[in-house]
Design a protein around this motif. Structure first.
Motif, PDB file in Angstrom:
ATOM      1  N   MET A  38       0.831  -1.195   0.000  1.00 17.45           N
ATOM      2  CA  MET A  38       0.000   0.000   0.000  1.00 17.45           C
ATOM      3  C   MET A  38       0.869   1.250   0.000  1.00 17.45           C
ATOM      4  O   MET A  38       1.928   1.307   0.630  1.00 17.45           O
ATOM      5  N   LEU A  39       0.404   2.281  -0.704  1.00 19.39           N
ATOM      6  CA  LEU A  39       0.971   3.624  -0.559  1.00 19.39           C
ATOM      7  C   LEU A  39       0.036   4.388   0.360  1.00 19.39           C
ATOM      8  O   LEU A  39      -1.161   4.491   0.083  1.00 19.39           O
ATOM      9  N   TYR A  40       0.582   4.882   1.461  1.00 18.15           N
ATOM     10  CA  TYR A  40      -0.263   5.626   2.397  1.00 18.15           C
ATOM     11  C   TYR A  40       0.303   7.011   2.659  1.00 18.15           C
ATOM     12  O   TYR A  40       1.485   7.292   2.410  1.00 18.15           O
ATOM     13  N   SER A  41      -0.559   7.862   3.173  1.00 16.53           N
ATOM     14  CA  SER A  41      -0.229   9.275   3.277  1.00 16.53           C
ATOM     15  C   SER A  41       0.864   9.530   4.315  1.00 16.53           C
ATOM     16  O   SER A  41       0.769   9.065   5.452  1.00 16.53           O
ATOM     17  N   PRO A  42       1.876  10.349   3.925  1.00 21.45           N
ATOM     18  CA  PRO A  42       2.894  10.751   4.899  1.00 21.45           C
ATOM     19  C   PRO A  42       2.505  12.007   5.669  1.00 21.45           C
ATOM     20  O   PRO A  42       3.251  12.449   6.541  1.00 21.45           O
ATOM     21  N   VAL A  43       1.377  12.581   5.314  1.00 24.81           N
ATOM     22  CA  VAL A  43       0.949  13.840   5.944  1.00 24.81           C
ATOM     23  C   VAL A  43      -0.431  13.644   6.557  1.00 24.81           C
ATOM     24  O   VAL A  43      -1.195  12.759   6.156  1.00 24.81           O
ATOM     25  N   PRO A  44      -0.781  14.503   7.532  1.00 22.38           N
ATOM     26  CA  PRO A  44      -2.048  14.283   8.245  1.00 22.38           C
ATOM     27  C   PRO A  44      -3.286  14.795   7.527  1.00 22.38           C
ATOM     28  O   PRO A  44      -4.394  14.341   7.819  1.00 22.38           O
ATOM     29  N   HIS A  45      -3.112  15.743   6.604  1.00 24.23           N
ATOM     30  CA  HIS A  45      -4.301  16.316   5.964  1.00 24.23           C
ATOM     31  C   HIS A  45      -3.878  16.995   4.671  1.00 24.23           C
ATOM     32  O   HIS A  45      -3.022  17.900   4.688  1.00 24.23           O
ATOM     33  N   ALA A  46      -4.416  16.559   3.573  1.00 23.49           N
ATOM     34  CA  ALA A  46      -4.023  17.162   2.296  1.00 23.49           C
ATOM     35  C   ALA A  46      -5.034  16.807   1.205  1.00 23.49           C
ATOM     36  O   ALA A  46      -5.771  15.818   1.319  1.00 23.49           O
ATOM     37  N   LYS A  47      -5.054  17.657   0.195  1.00 24.02           N
ATOM     38  CA  LYS A  47      -5.805  17.337  -1.021  1.00 24.02           C
ATOM     39  C   LYS A  47      -4.821  16.738  -2.018  1.00 24.02           C
ATOM     40  O   LYS A  47      -3.695  17.219  -2.168  1.00 24.02           O
ATOM     41  N   ILE A  48      -5.252  15.679  -2.715  1.00 25.85           N
ATOM     42  CA  ILE A  48      -4.403  15.071  -3.741  1.00 25.85           C
ATOM     43  C   ILE A  48      -4.590  15.879  -5.027  1.00 25.85           C
ATOM     44  O   ILE A  48      -5.603  15.748  -5.706  1.00 25.85           O
ATOM     45  N   LYS A  49      -3.621  16.725  -5.333  1.00 26.66           N
ATOM     46  CA  LYS A  49      -3.733  17.547  -6.545  1.00 26.66           C
ATOM     47  C   LYS A  49      -3.530  16.695  -7.788  1.00 26.66           C
ATOM     48  O   LYS A  49      -4.286  16.784  -8.750  1.00 26.66           O
ATOM     49  N   THR A  50      -2.477  15.881  -7.772  1.00 27.35           N
ATOM     50  CA  THR A  50      -2.244  14.969  -8.892  1.00 27.35           C
ATOM     51  C   THR A  50      -1.765  13.620  -8.355  1.00 27.35           C
ATOM     52  O   THR A  50      -1.071  13.554  -7.331  1.00 27.35           O
ATOM     53  N   LEU A  51      -2.144  12.574  -9.061  1.00 26.20           N
ATOM     54  CA  LEU A  51      -1.724  11.212  -8.689  1.00 26.20           C
ATOM     55  C   LEU A  51      -1.329  10.492  -9.971  1.00 26.20           C
ATOM     56  O   LEU A  51      -2.175  10.188 -10.815  1.00 26.20           O
ATOM     57  N   ASP A  52      -0.048  10.249 -10.141  1.00 23.82           N
ATOM     58  CA  ASP A  52       0.469   9.638 -11.371  1.00 23.82           C
ATOM     59  C   ASP A  52       0.967   8.223 -11.056  1.00 23.82           C
ATOM     60  O   ASP A  52       2.002   8.041 -10.415  1.00 23.82           O
ATOM     61  N   GLU A  90      -1.654  19.094  -1.794  1.00 26.95           N
ATOM     62  CA  GLU A  90      -1.935  20.440  -1.308  1.00 26.95           C
ATOM     63  C   GLU A  90      -2.146  20.320   0.193  1.00 26.95           C
ATOM     64  O   GLU A  90      -3.184  19.846   0.654  1.00 26.95           O
ATOM     65  N   ILE A  91      -1.130  20.699   0.930  1.00 25.53           N
ATOM     66  CA  ILE A  91      -1.168  20.498   2.376  1.00 25.53           C
ATOM     67  C   ILE A  91      -2.254  21.370   3.009  1.00 25.53           C
ATOM     68  O   ILE A  91      -2.332  22.579   2.743  1.00 25.53           O
ATOM     69  N   LEU A  92      -3.064  20.761   3.842  1.00 28.84           N
ATOM     70  CA  LEU A  92      -4.149  21.467   4.532  1.00 28.84           C
ATOM     71  C   LEU A  92      -3.859  21.516   6.021  1.00 28.84           C
ATOM     72  O   LEU A  92      -3.112  20.680   6.548  1.00 28.84           O
ATOM     73  N   PRO A  93      -4.446  22.470   6.721  1.00 26.78           N
ATOM     74  CA  PRO A  93      -4.229  22.550   8.174  1.00 26.78           C
ATOM     75  C   PRO A  93      -4.707  21.272   8.861  1.00 26.78           C
ATOM     76  O   PRO A  93      -5.662  20.628   8.417  1.00 26.78           O
ATOM     77  N   HIS A  94      -4.046  20.943   9.954  1.00 29.99           N
ATOM     78  CA  HIS A  94      -4.413  19.712  10.653  1.00 29.99           C
ATOM     79  C   HIS A  94      -4.585  19.975  12.144  1.00 29.99           C
ATOM     80  O   HIS A  94      -4.123  20.994  12.673  1.00 29.99           O
ATOM     81  N   VAL A  95      -5.225  19.029  12.791  1.00 24.71           N
ATOM     82  CA  VAL A  95      -5.271  18.982  14.259  1.00 24.71           C
ATOM     83  C   VAL A  95      -4.944  17.551  14.648  1.00 24.71           C
ATOM     84  O   VAL A  95      -5.623  16.612  14.260  1.00 24.71           O
ATOM     85  N   ALA A  96      -3.877  17.364  15.413  1.00 25.40           N
ATOM     86  CA  ALA A  96      -3.408  16.019  15.717  1.00 25.40           C
ATOM     87  C   ALA A  96      -3.595  15.643  17.178  1.00 25.40           C
ATOM     88  O   ALA A  96      -3.388  14.481  17.547  1.00 25.40           O
ATOM     89  N   THR A  97      -3.943  16.604  18.009  1.00 21.27           N
ATOM     90  CA  THR A  97      -4.145  16.333  19.432  1.00 21.27           C
ATOM     91  C   THR A  97      -5.501  16.887  19.856  1.00 21.27           C
ATOM     92  O   THR A  97      -6.068  17.767  19.183  1.00 21.27           O
ATOM     93  N   GLU A  98      -6.006  16.422  20.990  1.00 18.83           N
ATOM     94  CA  GLU A  98      -7.296  16.923  21.462  1.00 18.83           C
ATOM     95  C   GLU A  98      -7.266  18.429  21.751  1.00 18.83           C
ATOM     96  O   GLU A  98      -8.191  19.137  21.341  1.00 18.83           O
ATOM     97  N   PRO A  99      -6.223  18.945  22.415  1.00 22.71           N
ATOM     98  CA  PRO A  99      -6.210  20.407  22.624  1.00 22.71           C
ATOM     99  C   PRO A  99      -6.242  21.187  21.317  1.00 22.71           C
ATOM    100  O   PRO A  99      -6.918  22.215  21.214  1.00 22.71           O
ATOM    101  N   GLN A 100      -5.523  20.701  20.312  1.00 21.93           N
ATOM    102  CA  GLN A 100      -5.571  21.382  19.011  1.00 21.93           C
ATOM    103  C   GLN A 100      -6.979  21.333  18.435  1.00 21.93           C
ATOM    104  O   GLN A 100      -7.498  22.334  17.948  1.00 21.93           O
ATOM    105  N   THR A 122       3.004  19.520  15.664  1.00 22.65           N
ATOM    106  CA  THR A 122       3.509  20.395  14.595  1.00 22.65           C
ATOM    107  C   THR A 122       3.338  19.755  13.218  1.00 22.65           C
ATOM    108  O   THR A 122       2.815  20.367  12.290  1.00 22.65           O
ATOM    109  N   THR A 123       3.801  18.516  13.081  1.00 23.69           N
ATOM    110  CA  THR A 123       3.706  17.852  11.773  1.00 23.69           C
ATOM    111  C   THR A 123       2.432  17.022  11.631  1.00 23.69           C
ATOM    112  O   THR A 123       2.047  16.666  10.521  1.00 23.69           O
TER     113      THR A 123
END
Length: 707
Positions: free
Chosen positions: A43-57, A110-120, A623-624
């Protein structure tokens, strides 16, 4: 028809039928299956927490050596919503080629803002994970008048407790191997807790009859609630296999297993509880929340076990960019137990009461479990040496402090009444029981064989217990401690019917009535006198085997269990290191079919619980937005040297046996972490409010107390 009054096998200690092949490495797990021509899926899985896939080749991957099929799972313009979210899948001749090909896929994010913890996630103006906001308030509950109950209390405690998300860590990762036998027929070797549901999911996805899908799970490497279907990965394997025209094996790597294989939700609770000086809880107010990932809830029971006539609670589910929760052994109960038992312990301390005495005073008077708890607590207190417990923080003068703690828990379980088992008695004397259930390591295969051997007067090894095949009569999914109570009654019915059919067939030849016949020690008896060997009796069937289908019968199983656990720990207050010395688990579960596998389940539950109490936590980088410990190095689990003495006690009185079969998988993992936390508080004189009991959490609690 009731269970035998004087069984020879049921309730004894019988090794599991597949124990030797598992111990010697000969057992073939789904991930060991290599059908001819098999390709390896990755499987190819996302390295980022939140993003739009602009292109997939996908083309670069398709051009790589050995690659036979590539599919996209998310389309261009689609979203990935957490670190580990699925993007695409590749099948190649070797695993290395598949991994190289996955790396060749070109994705523009296209990296989008994320929230990774409950306080965030709960902060004002936080990026929305779900439309409408990241905090979903549940229905508030209120019983009696909690404020009035607290007003009349002689002692009140108010505290906030936190327990983190923990991830599923199955020994065998999620996945399956799929092979298309024809254009409309699939065979899949799946690591699943539900062969029937997995077959149905594959059939639905590819629009073929479920009867044309065969899911096989001879054995499996653990599930704990996280493996009830084919999942994205299983569907991807079947799609790649269809596209390539060859079988495809797709099992998650260890990293994605942590990220996407499911988890137990976190829990945070602000609790105010009061009691009168006679030791009765008078009221409780609780505000709780937790996260189950991008869309799952985090509910847990509270109040728990104890009678709190006046209470009210609000609960919120918090959504963030993290992998979704899945059922994990006793869903919700470990969190509820841990929070309730911590507060109860604090309240007992404030009243100056022995916490065991305080607990017994607050059991629900009309609950059938109350008498069971009282008896279990007496057994556990004796085994742990509760009389050696000293008042909080007064164990010794040196840096090494010893403490004792305890916790009570409960579970429902119960049976599904629509399951079936077939019993076949062949003319050569061999006996087979079949059902589309599976053994996730609990000993289900052995349990069915014991029941058959008991009723037929044979050895357990004389029985072929054939499960793990979705084409067999419908069997129970392995979850919620429901497998044994669901499968034992139809097995009992099927074997009883087959035995009676045999009696009817051979009785005339013995100049007897079928009712005169019985079975024992491999013999057919007429009015108690041995007349015929089992195999000789079966030969009289001629060419036709006996084949009987058994369905669920009332009265052979039940629901609802109680248990208690005690822990003895030592804590180094200079380093914060907690050492488990001894854990005692006292548990009921009705009629026990196999004491050996029953004890194995309790040991396993306790070990899972002590991992929850001492080591496990998912660490997210705010942060990431990625998980920082998605491996087996930084995601801590107990090793052999971390194991304490574990004492297992079955509470199995005649009254318990008379209740029939009840499952045991979930209950023994519930109370362990709570008992450990209470033992730590007893040792160091300070409540560690943040879990697990790691050195940093212990030292922080000590420092906060000093300040």
């Amino acid at each position: 028809m009731p269970w035998p009054e004087n069984p020879k096998l049921i309730g004894t200690r019988i090794p599991r039928l597949d124990g030797m092949i598992k111990a010697t490495g000969k057992a073939k797990y789904p991930s060991d299956e290599h059908p001819e021509g098999m390709l390896f899926g990755v499987m190819l899985y996302s390295p980022v927490p939140h993003a739009k896939i602009k292109t997939l080749d996908l083309k670069p991957a398709e051009a790589m050596p050995g690659v036979k099929a590539v599919i996209g799972i998310v389309k261009e313009g689609g979203l990935v919503r957490y670190h580990g979210d699925d993007i695409a899948a590749v099948a190649a001749e070797t695993e290395e080629q598949a991994r190289d090909a996955v790396r060749a896929i070109k994705v523009e994010y296209e990296i989008l803002p994320h929230v990774a913890t409950e306080p965030q996630a709960m902060a004002d103006g936080a990026p929305e994970v779900v439309r409408g906001g990241n905090v979903k308030k549940g229905r508030a509950t209120s019983v009696g008048d909690a404020d009035a109950g607290l007003a009349k209390a002689d002692a009140v405690v108010e505290m906030t407790l936190n327990v983190p998300v923990i991830t599923h860590v199955c020994l065998e990762t999620h996945g399956l191997t799929a092979r298309w036998d024809s254009k409309e027929k699939i065979t899949a070797w799946a690591s699943t807790q539900a062969v029937g549901a997995t077959a149905a999911e594959l059939a639905g996805r590819f629009n073929i009859p479920v009867g044309d899908v065969t899911v096989l799970t001879e054995v499996m490497g653990g599930g704990f609630g996280s493996k009830f279907g084919a999942d994205v990965w299983g569907i991807a394997a079947a799609e790649l296999a269809q596209k390539a025209g060859k079988p495809v094996k797709m099992f998650l790597d260890r990293v994605q297993e942590h990220l996407a294989g499911g988890n137990r939700p976190s829990a945070t609770a602000k609790v105010k509880m009061g009691a009168t000086k006679d030791g009765k809880i008078s009221g409780m107010i609780a505000e709780t929340y937790g996260t189950g990932g991008i869309s799952r809830g985090a509910q847990f029971p509270l109040p728990y076990v104890y009678a709190v006539a006046d209470n009210k609670r609000t609960h919120s589910d918090v959504f963030l960019n993290g992998g979704n929760a899945r059922a994990m052994r006793a869903p919700g109960h470990p969190q509820g137990c841990l929070i309730m038992e911590s507060v109860v312990d604090e309240l007992a301390d404030k009243l100056g009461m022995d916490p065991m005495e305080f607990r017994l005073k607050n059991l629900a008077p009309n609950d059938f479990r109350t008498g069971i708890y009282e008896a279990q607590v007496a057994i556990g207190a004796e085994e742990i040496g509760w009389k050696n417990r000293k008042a909080r923080g007064q164990s010794s003068k040196g840096p090494i402090k010893t403490g004792y703690g305890m916790a009570l828990h409960q579970w429902g379980g119960g049976a599904a009444p629509d399951k079936q088992v077939t019993c076949i008695i062949n003319p050569d004397g061999s006996v087979e029981v079949r059902s589309a259930t599976q053994d996730i390591g609990t000993g289900a295969r052995t349990i069915l064989a014991i029941i058959a051997a008991e009723l037929l007067g044979l050895k357990v090894t004389d029985i072929k217990s054939n499960i793990g095949n979705s084409t067999f009569p419908p069997g129970q999914a392995s979850g919620g401690s429901t497998t044994t109570p669901s499968m034992s009654p139809p097995c009992f019915a099927a074997v009883s019917a087959a035995r009676d059919a045999l009696f009817k067939k051979i009785a005339p030849g013995l100049n007897a009535e079928p009712g005169d016949l019985s079975l024992a020690d491999g013999k057919v008896l007429v009015k108690g006198e041995a007349k015929l060997d089992w195999k000789d009796a079966c030969r009289k069937l001629g060419m036709m085997p006996i084949n009987e289908l058994g369905k669920f019968e009332e009265g052979l199983s039940s629901v609802g269990v109680a248990g208690c656990q005690f822990a003895e720990v030592s804590v180094d207050i200079e380093t914060g290191v907690v050492t488990l010395k001894k854990i005692v688990a006292v548990q009921d579960s009705g009629l026990i079919i196999d004491k050996l596998t029953w004890e194995s389940q309790v040991y396993g539950g306790v070990i899972g619980g002590l991992n929850y109490g001492r080591f496990e936590e998912r660490v997210m980088d705010p942060t990431t937005g990625v998980m920082l410990n998605a491996d087996m190095e930084l995601y801590k689990l107990a090793g052999a040297s971390d194991m304490p003495v574990i004492v297992v006690k079955a509470y199995e009185t005649p009254e318990m046996k008379a209740r029939g079969v009840i499952g045991i998988g979930e209950p023994p993992t519930i109370g362990t972490a709570a008992a450990i936390g209470n033992a730590v508080a007893n040792a160091i004189g300070v409540r560690v409010a943040n879990w697990p009991m790691t050195p940093i959490n212990v030292l922080n609690a000590l420092a906060s107390a000093k300040s």
